[in-house]
Design a protein around this motif. Structure first.
Motif, PDB file in Angstrom:
ATOM      1  N   MET A   1       0.823  -1.206   0.000  1.00 42.87           N
ATOM      2  CA  MET A   1       0.000   0.000   0.000  1.00 42.87           C
ATOM      3  C   MET A   1       0.864   1.266   0.000  1.00 42.87           C
ATOM      4  N   MET A   2       1.846   1.316   0.930  1.00 48.45           N
ATOM      5  CA  MET A   2       2.697   2.502   1.021  1.00 48.45           C
ATOM      6  C   MET A   2       3.521   2.684  -0.248  1.00 48.45           C
ATOM      7  N   LEU A   3       3.964   1.569  -0.826  1.00 50.80           N
ATOM      8  CA  LEU A   3       4.746   1.638  -2.053  1.00 50.80           C
ATOM      9  C   LEU A   3       3.918   2.241  -3.179  1.00 50.80           C
ATOM     10  N   ILE A   4       2.671   1.816  -3.314  1.00 49.69           N
ATOM     11  CA  ILE A   4       1.809   2.323  -4.387  1.00 49.69           C
ATOM     12  C   ILE A   4       1.527   3.814  -4.194  1.00 49.69           C
ATOM     13  N   VAL A   5       1.221   4.219  -2.957  1.00 47.57           N
ATOM     14  CA  VAL A   5       0.964   5.632  -2.674  1.00 47.57           C
ATOM     15  C   VAL A   5       2.214   6.466  -2.945  1.00 47.57           C
ATOM     16  N   SER A   6       3.380   5.943  -2.568  1.00 42.41           N
ATOM     17  CA  SER A   6       4.639   6.664  -2.791  1.00 42.41           C
ATOM     18  C   SER A   6       4.932   6.818  -4.277  1.00 42.41           C
ATOM     19  N   LEU A   7       4.657   5.766  -5.055  1.00 44.83           N
ATOM     20  CA  LEU A   7       4.860   5.848  -6.501  1.00 44.83           C
ATOM     21  C   LEU A   7       3.909   6.868  -7.128  1.00 44.83           C
ATOM     22  N   GLY A   8       2.679   6.934  -6.610  1.00 44.45           N
ATOM     23  CA  GLY A   8       1.738   7.950  -7.084  1.00 44.45           C
ATOM     24  C   GLY A   8       2.220   9.350  -6.769  1.00 44.45           C
ATOM     25  N   ILE A  47      -3.695  14.628   0.228  1.00 42.08           N
ATOM     26  CA  ILE A  47      -2.793  15.571   0.904  1.00 42.08           C
ATOM     27  C   ILE A  47      -1.426  15.587   0.217  1.00 42.08           C
ATOM     28  N   LEU A  48      -0.926  14.392  -0.123  1.00 45.40           N
ATOM     29  CA  LEU A  48       0.384  14.303  -0.776  1.00 45.40           C
ATOM     30  C   LEU A  48       0.366  14.958  -2.157  1.00 45.40           C
ATOM     31  N   SER A  49      -0.707  14.764  -2.906  1.00 45.63           N
ATOM     32  CA  SER A  49      -0.782  15.357  -4.247  1.00 45.63           C
ATOM     33  C   SER A  49      -0.818  16.879  -4.170  1.00 45.63           C
ATOM     34  N   LEU A  50      -1.530  17.424  -3.179  1.00 52.58           N
ATOM     35  CA  LEU A  50      -1.545  18.878  -2.985  1.00 52.58           C
ATOM     36  C   LEU A  50      -0.173  19.376  -2.539  1.00 52.58           C
ATOM     37  N   PHE A  51       0.483  18.583  -1.701  1.00 54.73           N
ATOM     38  CA  PHE A  51       1.823  18.935  -1.224  1.00 54.73           C
ATOM     39  C   PHE A  51       2.823  18.951  -2.379  1.00 54.73           C
ATOM     40  N   SER A  52       2.631  18.047  -3.349  1.00 49.50           N
ATOM     41  CA  SER A  52       3.549  17.982  -4.496  1.00 49.50           C
ATOM     42  C   SER A  52       3.511  19.271  -5.309  1.00 49.50           C
ATOM     43  N   ILE A  53       2.343  19.914  -5.383  1.00 46.68           N
ATOM     44  CA  ILE A  53       2.227  21.180  -6.116  1.00 46.68           C
ATOM     45  C   ILE A  53       3.079  22.256  -5.446  1.00 46.68           C
ATOM     46  N   VAL A  54       3.114  22.229  -4.117  1.00 47.42           N
ATOM     47  CA  VAL A  54       3.931  23.194  -3.368  1.00 47.42           C
ATOM     48  C   VAL A  54       5.416  22.909  -3.592  1.00 47.42           C
ATOM     49  N   LEU A  55       5.777  21.627  -3.615  1.00 46.71           N
ATOM     50  CA  LEU A  55       7.186  21.251  -3.739  1.00 46.71           C
ATOM     51  C   LEU A  55       7.782  21.623  -5.090  1.00 46.71           C
ATOM     52  N   VAL A  56       6.978  21.546  -6.154  1.00 42.81           N
ATOM     53  CA  VAL A  56       7.522  21.760  -7.499  1.00 42.81           C
ATOM     54  C   VAL A  56       7.379  23.196  -7.976  1.00 42.81           C
ATOM     55  N   LYS A  57       6.911  24.091  -7.129  1.00 41.84           N
ATOM     56  CA  LYS A  57       6.785  25.483  -7.560  1.00 41.84           C
ATOM     57  C   LYS A  57       8.170  26.068  -7.815  1.00 41.84           C
ATOM     58  N   PRO A  58       8.292  26.996  -8.774  1.00 41.12           N
ATOM     59  CA  PRO A  58       9.606  27.565  -9.120  1.00 41.12           C
ATOM     60  C   PRO A  58      10.267  28.225  -7.919  1.00 41.12           C
ATOM     61  N   GLY A 246       8.940   2.072  -0.380  1.00 43.27           N
ATOM     62  CA  GLY A 246       7.976   3.166  -0.425  1.00 43.27           C
ATOM     63  C   GLY A 246       8.392   4.333   0.453  1.00 43.27           C
ATOM     64  N   PHE A 247       8.882   4.039   1.652  1.00 45.85           N
ATOM     65  CA  PHE A 247       9.351   5.081   2.569  1.00 45.85           C
ATOM     66  C   PHE A 247      10.522   5.852   1.957  1.00 45.85           C
ATOM     67  N   THR A 248      11.447   5.119   1.342  1.00 47.86           N
ATOM     68  CA  THR A 248      12.609   5.756   0.702  1.00 47.86           C
ATOM     69  C   THR A 248      12.170   6.684  -0.420  1.00 47.86           C
ATOM     70  N   ILE A 249      11.256   6.211  -1.268  1.00 40.76           N
ATOM     71  CA  ILE A 249      10.759   7.029  -2.382  1.00 40.76           C
ATOM     72  C   ILE A 249      10.070   8.287  -1.861  1.00 40.76           C
ATOM     73  N   LEU A 250       9.228   8.119  -0.863  1.00 36.35           N
ATOM     74  CA  LEU A 250       8.460   9.241  -0.316  1.00 36.35           C
ATOM     75  C   LEU A 250       9.379  10.305   0.279  1.00 36.35           C
ATOM     76  N   PRO A 257      12.763  17.188  -4.548  1.00 34.01           N
ATOM     77  CA  PRO A 257      11.687  17.048  -5.547  1.00 34.01           C
ATOM     78  C   PRO A 257      12.136  17.307  -6.982  1.00 34.01           C
ATOM     79  N   THR A 258      13.163  18.127  -7.166  1.00 37.29           N
ATOM     80  CA  THR A 258      13.607  18.436  -8.532  1.00 37.29           C
ATOM     81  C   THR A 258      14.593  17.413  -9.071  1.00 37.29           C
TER      82      THR A 258
END
Length: 614
Positions: A1-8, A47-58, A246-250, A257-258
């Motif tokens: 489960m964690m691996l799949i969420v981390s890959l997403g 929550i993670l998908s919204l957080f990703s938008i913050v991480l990839v901002k210029p 999954g933990f490592t990827i996350l 992130p870049t």
């Protein structure tokens, strides 16, 4: 489960664009709901998908001010402050944690070309967009970290030690081992295997984890070291292999992130997934992954290094542990036998599909993946016209389908670098072009023909044309125009090439002026879909009446970034714009390629522009 969420979450980071992240997240949430039927998982991923938008901002734009040296590379430094990081090019002897005053900044720009390493994009992946040459040292560091670096840099075998301890790539060690941090990782497992005979497994891992963090603090936290530390932490806290990955990827995706597409992260994760999921022929799948990734990232595979991969990893681990005590290890470079191949999207997509299938169940038929390079190289049905970005100079390469013939128009040199060694020959290597059937040297200017003497020693050239009266040895219509003309200087003596393929007409003007353009109009009734603009876009060429008579669709300009001649001129660009001719220039777009197959043709630039030619 964690691996799949981390890959997403990783996929969201890679997509970068908020709209793409939103669309992917919506589809992925449907998948998670269908598979797990858990609201908690849906909330976590949202929550993670919204957080990703913050991480990839210029990142914020760099400003002048006080910076601290944070990275040391082979020919430059990276400095940071609380807001951002900048690249420092200086002859000053700088060290870790030195404080400097940055007095001026400019965007990082390099002459980028298809299939070749882009220094600009590499730094952009690290959120470094600006560089400086104007600095003053405010305070020299007296830290333990700077003293260690100074000591190691003074050793006889410093190049080997700097590669292994700091990831500063030198020719003494193959780059792949430096980037993957195999010196430290192999040393870790050598020590671990020695200690586990006497001590408890968990105590050893905790002790070595602390040592790893201390090593990063006193030396440098490379991407590979950080990933390895994260994995060791996950190993201590989680029993499931999939959760560990999954933990490592996350965590890595949050910290860097870049740089989630760096080979230092991608290759180890791919190999770990193979180790976890594959149940048969695991060794073959790992080697298949290794070869494919090396081609994708480096555009080449060293067969000797590949065959000795496991042995060399252990050897570098021993050198990592004992290198300080063996000063005679001044180089670890081994003989090489290199295969060059620059994968296109077909190979990359096929690799992704085959990799996923191999994780489920390996089949020998998946090895057909390695037929794609052969098909791409020798069975390419497209007619290809490349305009290389060599700065203030000219070099174009015309490749007939199935590599039936290769024609090069000019091979310009530069006073600031060897264009042949740095750009032209590596491009030919990556395209598996070993023979040039015809080299046309339009005229005797250094920026057009200066690379000939160097090129002829590196590539077989069957025919060299320096006169318009010669015939180009190809089977499609290829003419050298205006053999008799009134030329006032060397530029006006330029060989003018006119050729046709797949119903597209191409006109390459060399450095010919407006006077020669008028003579062309008087002598021929020319039509050209694509024109290589004369004299790098100077206002001495590109007469409006001449361009209008050609009925052009596309104009190509080869000019250096911020060149001292201000090419292309505003006058030329205005003329092209008024005539509605789509213009591509190497100084802004990088290298340019036109592909055609019968009635279908399109143009692509190194910076990602794409257009279909009607």
């Amino acid at each position: 489960m964690m691996l799949i969420v981390s890959l997403g979450f990783l996929a969201c980071i890679i997509l970068k664009d908020p709209l793409c992240i939103f669309c992917f997240s919506f589809c992925f949430l449907l998948y998670l709901n269908e598979r797990f039927h858990s609201k908690r998982i849906l909330i976590v991923f949202t929550i993670l998908s919204l957080f990703s938008i913050v991480l990839v901002k210029p990142c914020k734009e760099a400003e002048k001010g006080i910076y601290t040296i944070s990275e040391i590379k082979q020919s430059y430094y990276v400095a940071k402050n609380q807001r951002t990081r900048v690249l420092v090019q200086s002859d000053l002897d700088l060290n870790f944690k030195d404080q400097i005053q940055v007095d001026s900044l400019e965007p990082i720009h390099t002459d980028d070309n298809f299939t070749l390493f882009s220094f600009t994009k590499y730094n952009a992946s690290k959120n470094v967009f600006y560089k400086t040459k104007s600095i003053r040292i405010l305070k020299k560091s007296n830290s333990l970290k700077s003293k260690l670096y100074a000591y190691i840099a003074s050793q006889k075998n410093s190049k080997v030690l700097l590669s292994l301890y700091y990831g500063i790539h030198e020719d003494t060690i193959d780059e792949i081992y430096t980037m993957l941090g195999y010196g430290y990782i192999s040393a870790y497992f050598i020590v671990f295997n020695l200690l586990k005979r006497k001590y408890e497994d968990k105590k050893i891992r905790i002790s070595l984890l602390i040592l790893s963090i201390l090593f990063g603090s006193f030396f440098v936290f490379t991407l590979s070291l950080t990933r390895f530390i994260l994995y060791q932490i996950s190993y201590l806290f989680f029993k499931s292999k999939s959760v560990q990955i999954g933990f490592t990827i996350l965590c890595f995706s949050i910290l860097y992130p870049t740089q989630v597409l760096s080979i230092s992260f991608v290759l180890p994760i791919l190999l770990q997934l193979v180790s976890y999921f594959c149940t048969e022929h695991k060794w073959i799948v790992q080697k298949m992954v290794l070869i494919s990734v090396l081609f994708i990232y480096f555009k080449k595979v060293d067969i000797v290094s590949f065959l000795l991969f496991n042995l060399l990893r252990k050897f570098y681990g021993c050198v990592f542990l004992l290198g300080m005590f063996i000063p005679n290890f001044v180089t670890l470079k081994i003989p090489s036998l290199t295969i060059h191949y620059a994968p296109q999207y077909v190979f990359i997509l096929a690799f992704i599909v085959v990799y996923i299938q191999c994780l489920k169940h390996f089949k020998w038929k998946y090895m057909i993946l390695f037929l794609i390079p052969f098909l791409e190289v020798f069975c390419n049905p497209f007619f290809q016209v490349y305009t290389l970005n060599i700065g203030q100079g000219d070099c174009s390469i015309i490749v007939e389908p199935f590599y039936k013939s290769v024609v090069m128009i000019d091979c310009g040199q530069s006073l600031y670098r060897d264009n042949v060694e740095r750009i032209i020959f590596p491009f030919l290597e990556n395209k598996n072009i070993h023979t040039i059937d015809t080299l046309i040297l339009t005229h005797d200017d250094f920026d057009h023909s200066g690379g000939y003497d160097r090129l002829k020693d590196m590539v077989e050239i069957k025919q060299v044309i320096k006169n318009s009266k010669d015939k180009v040895n190809v089977e499609y219509p290829f003419y050298l125009l205006l053999q008799e003309r009134m030329a006032k200087d060397e530029n006006d003596s330029s060989i003018i090439s006119y050729f046709t393929y797949d119903h597209l007409n191409y006109l390459f003007m060399g450095d010919a002026s407006k006077e020669i353009e008028k003579q062309l109009m008087d002598a021929y009734d020319l039509k050209a879909d694509v024109i290589k603009i004369g004299h790098h876009g100077s206002n001495t060429s590109s007469d409006a009446a001449f361009l209008d008579s050609l009925d052009c669709k596309i104009a190509l300009i080869s000019a250096g970034y911020k060149n001292k001649y201000d090419h292309p001129s505003t006058e030329t660009l205005t003329t092209l714009d008024h005539l509605h001719i789509h213009t591509f220039c190497t100084s802004t777009d990088g290298s340019i390629a036109i592909y055609s197959l019968h009635h279908f043709a399109f143009v692509v630039t190194n910076d990602g522009l794409f257009g279909i030619i009607h």
